[in-house]
Scaffold this motif. Structure first.
Motif, PDB file in Angstrom:
ATOM      1  N   TYR A 152     -23.958 -11.943  42.492  1.00  0.00           N
ATOM      2  CA  TYR A 152     -22.578 -11.568  42.825  1.00  0.00           C
ATOM      3  C   TYR A 152     -22.430 -10.063  42.726  1.00  0.00           C
ATOM      4  CZ  TYR A 152     -17.845 -13.154  43.834  1.00  0.00           C
ATOM      5  OH  TYR A 152     -16.671 -13.452  44.474  1.00  0.00           O
ATOM      6  N   HIS A 153     -21.580  -9.541  43.576  1.00  0.00           N
ATOM      7  CA  HIS A 153     -21.258  -8.120  43.524  1.00  0.00           C
ATOM      8  C   HIS A 153     -19.816  -7.964  43.957  1.00  0.00           C
ATOM      9  CE1 HIS A 153     -21.143  -3.826  44.431  1.00  0.00           C
ATOM     10  NE2 HIS A 153     -22.242  -3.705  43.695  1.00  0.00           N
ATOM     11  N   THR A 154     -19.029  -7.299  43.145  1.00  0.00           N
ATOM     12  CA  THR A 154     -17.624  -7.092  43.452  1.00  0.00           C
ATOM     13  C   THR A 154     -17.270  -5.624  43.258  1.00  0.00           C
ATOM     14  OG1 THR A 154     -15.389  -7.953  43.021  1.00  0.00           O
ATOM     15  CG2 THR A 154     -16.804  -7.580  41.099  1.00  0.00           C
ATOM     16  N   HIS A 155     -16.060  -5.263  43.585  1.00  0.00           N
ATOM     17  CA  HIS A 155     -15.602  -3.892  43.399  1.00  0.00           C
ATOM     18  C   HIS A 155     -15.847  -3.459  41.951  1.00  0.00           C
ATOM     19  CE1 HIS A 155     -12.838  -0.460  43.190  1.00  0.00           C
ATOM     20  NE2 HIS A 155     -12.820  -0.457  44.511  1.00  0.00           N
ATOM     21  N   TRP A 156     -16.286  -2.226  41.769  1.00  0.00           N
ATOM     22  CA  TRP A 156     -16.671  -1.784  40.427  1.00  0.00           C
ATOM     23  C   TRP A 156     -15.511  -1.873  39.442  1.00  0.00           C
ATOM     24  CZ3 TRP A 156     -14.108   2.171  38.001  1.00  0.00           C
ATOM     25  CH2 TRP A 156     -13.320   3.012  38.805  1.00  0.00           C
TER      26      TRP A 156
ATOM     27  N   GLU B 169     -29.612 -14.902  37.028  1.00  0.00           N
ATOM     28  CA  GLU B 169     -28.369 -14.327  37.521  1.00  0.00           C
ATOM     29  C   GLU B 169     -28.576 -12.834  37.745  1.00  0.00           C
ATOM     30  OE1 GLU B 169     -25.285 -15.148  34.703  1.00  0.00           O
ATOM     31  OE2 GLU B 169     -25.394 -17.327  34.956  1.00  0.00           O
ATOM     32  N   LEU B 170     -28.405 -12.391  38.980  1.00  0.00           N
ATOM     33  CA  LEU B 170     -28.559 -10.978  39.328  1.00  0.00           C
ATOM     34  C   LEU B 170     -27.213 -10.487  39.837  1.00  0.00           C
ATOM     35  CD1 LEU B 170     -32.057 -11.088  41.078  1.00  0.00           C
ATOM     36  CD2 LEU B 170     -31.521 -10.437  38.729  1.00  0.00           C
ATOM     37  N   LEU B 171     -26.522  -9.750  38.976  1.00  0.00           N
ATOM     38  CA  LEU B 171     -25.140  -9.368  39.235  1.00  0.00           C
ATOM     39  C   LEU B 171     -24.999  -7.851  39.338  1.00  0.00           C
ATOM     40  CD1 LEU B 171     -23.580 -11.653  36.463  1.00  0.00           C
ATOM     41  CD2 LEU B 171     -24.118 -12.288  38.821  1.00  0.00           C
ATOM     42  N   GLN B 172     -23.999  -7.429  40.105  1.00  0.00           N
ATOM     43  CA  GLN B 172     -23.635  -6.030  40.258  1.00  0.00           C
ATOM     44  C   GLN B 172     -24.844  -5.150  40.586  1.00  0.00           C
ATOM     45  OE1 GLN B 172     -20.291  -6.661  40.879  1.00  0.00           O
ATOM     46  NE2 GLN B 172     -20.050  -4.582  40.135  1.00  0.00           N
TER      47      GLN B 172
END
Length: 379
Positions: free
Chosen positions: A289-293, A322-325
């Motif tokens: 997952y990747h979201t606005h910082w 889990e590989l996030l941000q």
């Protein structure tokens, strides 16, 4: 034959799927059921009359919601006023707690019974939300077995109904039939790419997933990739595949996420309900997952557990990576997928864990849920 009048709100594709399964059970108990509110095609197949499509609410993250805040609040106010006039026999909010709990609180104060389907993940983050549940819900339908006891400690009535998907997804998925249906080779490695069901998720995750697939394709030339897309997002995903790095062997299909999971050997999945679906299909996966910082900065301190993905939360361990941000990089995602494919023994072990999880979550959800709703209607 007459039946109750129910209003429902589902705020995204996963909620539409769950609500559709719930409505199917409600119609079996009450053939004359009337239902309306906010939803999608799965609900419409059960006779639901949508006043707005769920896509209006399908926005992720704090920063992203701010951009559409006025429209979303306007929809909620219009729906509230309509329901206060029409006075349905019950309101059922399906997930989407940021939208539904406030609406439920106002309806409950006016005497309309309220049910919330899918307990907000207070055990993972935002524990203070239980106070909102106390004010908003006459009853909560829980999809995980540990939730009713937790809610009872806070004075919230709840019933464990199992997860509807556990009754829909077969214990032994037919991989060969799924591969035939999707037009991918019967033998060889197949990887499913599930970048999310919201437009904002697709924009953030699809380019990363496609680039990761391109890296893996270089290392495993015979691999095939399947990316199921909602109809409204398919053209955008195809455009992203053409404009950026993507694998040579790629099938972008309309819908068919369950077929993609049945067909694959391993999946790359955006964090959310799809990770649980992948687990119920007994597929090893990489969660990303990747979201606005700023959204991430606001959410991270509120998280109560070391895991983000539902399979890991339910198993109480990092059974899948889990590989996030900052770790959601194509090279790292490709490496994590390759690690699964290079370790058959590890893949078999995680499948066994997911079989056990499937048995835990499989209940007669329709019967249990409608029993609970009937008690609310009779109160």
């Amino acid at each position: 034959m007459s039946g109750p009048r129910a209003a429902l709100v589902a705020g995204e594709a996963s909620g539409d799927l769950l609500a559709g399964l719930l409505l199917q059970g409600m119609r079996q108990r009450w053939p004359g059921l009337q239902s309306t509110g906010i939803g999608g095609p799965q609900m419409a197949r059960q006779g639901f009359q949508p006043q707005w499509p769920y896509e209006k609410l399908a926005v992720r993250g704090y920063v992203e919601v701010l951009r559409q805040y006025r429209e979303i609040v306007g929809i909620r106010d219009q729906l509230r006023d309509r329901l206060l006039r029409e006075r349905p026999d019950v309101f059922i909010g399906v997930d989407a707690p940021d939208f539904n709990l406030g609406l439920e609180e106002q309806l409950r104060k006016s005497g309309i019974p309220t049910v919330h389907f899918v307990c907000p993940s207070i055990w993972a983050w935002r524990m203070k939300r239980v106070e909102k549940l106390q004010r908003s819900c006459d009853h909560v339908l829980c999809v995980f077995p540990f939730e009713p006891e937790l809610l009872a400690r806070h004075g919230v009535a709840a019933t464990y109904v199992g997860h509807p998907l556990a009754s829909v997804i077969p214990m032994e998925p037919d991989k060969a039939a799924a591969r035939t249906a999707l037009g991918v080779p019967a033998t060889g490695e197949v990887i499913a790419l599930l970048p999310g069901s919201r437009a904002s998720e697709v924009e953030a995750m699809a380019p990363r997933f496609l680039a990761a697939a391109a890296v893996l394709q270089q290392q495993r030339p015979g691999a095939w990739f399947v990316l199921p897309a909602l109809p409204a997002l398919q053209s955008r995903i195809s455009q992203l595949a053409r404009s950026g790095p993507s694998p040579r062997h790629l099938n972008i299909v309309t819908g068919q996420s369950h077929a993609a999971l049945a067909a694959c050997d391993v999946a790359l999945v955006a964090s959310g309900t799809a990770t649980l679906e992948a687990a119920l299909f007994k597929r090893p996966m990489v969660i990303s997952y990747h979201t606005h910082w700023l959204t991430y900065l606001l959410m991270k301190p509120r998280h109560l557990q070391p895991w983000v993905g539902l399979p890991n939360i339910l198993c109480g361990d990092f059974v899948v990576p889990e590989l996030l941000q900052s770790n959601a990089k194509p090279r790292l995602l490709a490496g994590a997928l390759r690690d699964w494919l290079d370790s058959p023994a590890r893949m078999r072990a995680v499948r066994e864990k997911f079989v056990s999880l499937h048995h835990t979550l499989k209940r007669d959800t329709a019967q249990l849920a409608t029993d609970a709703i009937e008690k609310v209607l009779a109160a």
